[in-house]
Design a protein around this motif. Structure first.
Motif, PDB file in Angstrom:
ATOM      1  N   LEU A 188      26.722  73.262  33.722  1.00  0.00           N
ATOM      2  CA  LEU A 188      27.516  72.313  34.703  1.00  0.00           C
ATOM      3  C   LEU A 188      26.729  72.248  36.137  1.00  0.00           C
ATOM      4  N   HIS A 189      26.711  73.664  36.683  1.00  0.00           N
ATOM      5  CA  HIS A 189      26.293  73.852  38.162  1.00  0.00           C
ATOM      6  C   HIS A 189      25.016  73.134  38.242  1.00  0.00           C
ATOM      7  N   GLU A 190      24.242  73.306  37.454  1.00  0.00           N
ATOM      8  CA  GLU A 190      22.854  72.505  37.556  1.00  0.00           C
ATOM      9  C   GLU A 190      22.981  70.877  37.604  1.00  0.00           C
ATOM     10  N   ALA A 192      25.737  69.327  38.148  1.00  0.00           N
ATOM     11  CA  ALA A 192      26.167  68.987  39.379  1.00  0.00           C
ATOM     12  C   ALA A 192      25.281  68.942  40.493  1.00  0.00           C
ATOM     13  N   HIS A 193      24.107  69.637  40.633  1.00  0.00           N
ATOM     14  CA  HIS A 193      23.133  69.741  41.595  1.00  0.00           C
ATOM     15  C   HIS A 193      22.266  68.330  41.479  1.00  0.00           C
ATOM     16  N   ALA A 194      22.171  67.913  40.087  1.00  0.00           N
ATOM     17  CA  ALA A 194      21.277  66.608  39.772  1.00  0.00           C
ATOM     18  C   ALA A 194      22.259  65.671  40.304  1.00  0.00           C
ATOM     19  N   GLY A 204      21.681  71.489  48.163  1.00  0.00           N
ATOM     20  CA  GLY A 204      22.169  72.828  48.358  1.00  0.00           C
ATOM     21  C   GLY A 204      23.858  72.921  47.696  1.00  0.00           C
ATOM     22  N   HIS A 205      24.500  73.999  48.497  1.00  0.00           N
ATOM     23  CA  HIS A 205      25.640  74.048  47.823  1.00  0.00           C
ATOM     24  C   HIS A 205      26.943  73.618  48.985  1.00  0.00           C
ATOM     25  N   GLY A 206      26.505  72.485  49.500  1.00  0.00           N
ATOM     26  CA  GLY A 206      27.255  71.853  50.702  1.00  0.00           C
ATOM     27  C   GLY A 206      28.258  71.142  50.044  1.00  0.00           C
TER      28      GLY A 206
HETATM   29 ZN   LIG Z   1      23.310  76.317  42.838  1.00  0.00          ZN
END
Ligand SMILES: [Zn+2]
Length: 261
Positions: A188-190, A192-194, A204-206
């Motif tokens: 899910l983290h990756e 969400a990056h996509a 980034g994690h902004g």
């Molecule tokens: Zn990350």
């Protein structure tokens, strides 16, 4: 086509006497550099096709010894904006990414069953958490080369038609039994990056990534120091395929995280 010696002779004719050697370099990063106290000029191999104007710019740089002065700066700007240079760098980058695709440097270390498991989990999260916002064809692979990292999303830097995600990769360790919660959270983290990258262009994690993370229900923090089980020894093969979420498999189970463990 000039040889390095022709190039050197042309510089000498233009008064750049300090240069004693010219080297042609064929790579994706060096355009030009002056080394050995300004006596060696390294230039991209595309400059074997340099015309008078470009040779004059290099002679200026060599005479100045750097690109800090007004003359040096304008010579450097002329060199950097030379159209054949741009075409050549674009060509080399394309070639490089095609090579990366075919040499398997980014190939999946998982089995076909593990790959289809990841595909199914990706599709499932895309439908249930992202409202189908993600492209269905983003490659999702396993990596046995990651050390502390649990996953990454890589953008396609060579894309000509807008933003594109090259891949999502997960650490093979996440397939171990007992890592179900972290496996789900990492994917899910990756994802969400996509989604964030495709929507906002940020990687980034902004704030825009955190907003996606909250929306889809993964922890809005980086992936360091997560409590995951690891393969012992590190290079042990791992072919385990975890069970899929209940709605995708005939198996009934109490909660989603239990099922995908
Ligand atoms: Zn990350």
């Amino acid at each position: 086509m000039l040889t390095p010696d022709d190039f050197l002779a042309a510089l000498h004719e233009r008064g750049a006497r300090r240069i004693r050697c010219v080297r042609f370099r064929a790579n994706r990063s060096t355009v030009w550099s002056l080394t050995q106290r300004g006596t060696v000029l390294n230039v991209h191999a595309v400059f074997s096709r340099a015309d008078d104007e470009i040779l004059e710019s290099f002679a200026t740089l060599a005479r100045e010894g750097h690109a800090e002065s007004r003359r040096g700066r304008s010579a450097s700007a002329a060199i950097m904006s030379w159209p054949p240079l741009h075409d050549e760098i674009a060509r080399l980058r394309k070639e490089h990414s095609a090579e990366r695709r075919t040499t398997g440097r980014s190939s999946c270390c998982g089995t076909p069953e593990q790959r289809s498991y990841l595909r199914a989990l990706y599709d499932y999260f895309n439908q249930t958490r992202f409202g189908g916002a993600l492209p269905s064809d983003i490659p999702v692979r396993l990596s046995d080369r990651m050390r502390s990292s649990l996953g990454h999303m890589r953008i396609d830097e060579d894309s000509d038609d807008g933003r594109r995600v090259a891949e999502i990769a997960l650490n093979l360790d996440l397939m171990l039994e007992g890592n179900g919660a972290e496996r789900a959270d990492t994917l899910l983290h990756e994802m969400a990056h996509a989604a964030d990258y495709l929507e906002s262009g940020h990687a980034g994690h902004g704030p825009s990534w955190k907003a996606w993370a909250r929306r889809v229900g993964c922890r809005p923090t980086t992936l360091y120091d997560r409590p995951v089980r690891r393969r012992r020894p590190r290079n042990r093969p791992l072919q385990r395929v975890p069970p899929l979420p209940a709605s995708l498999s005939p198996r009934a189970a109490p909660t989603e995280l239990d099922v995908i463990d």
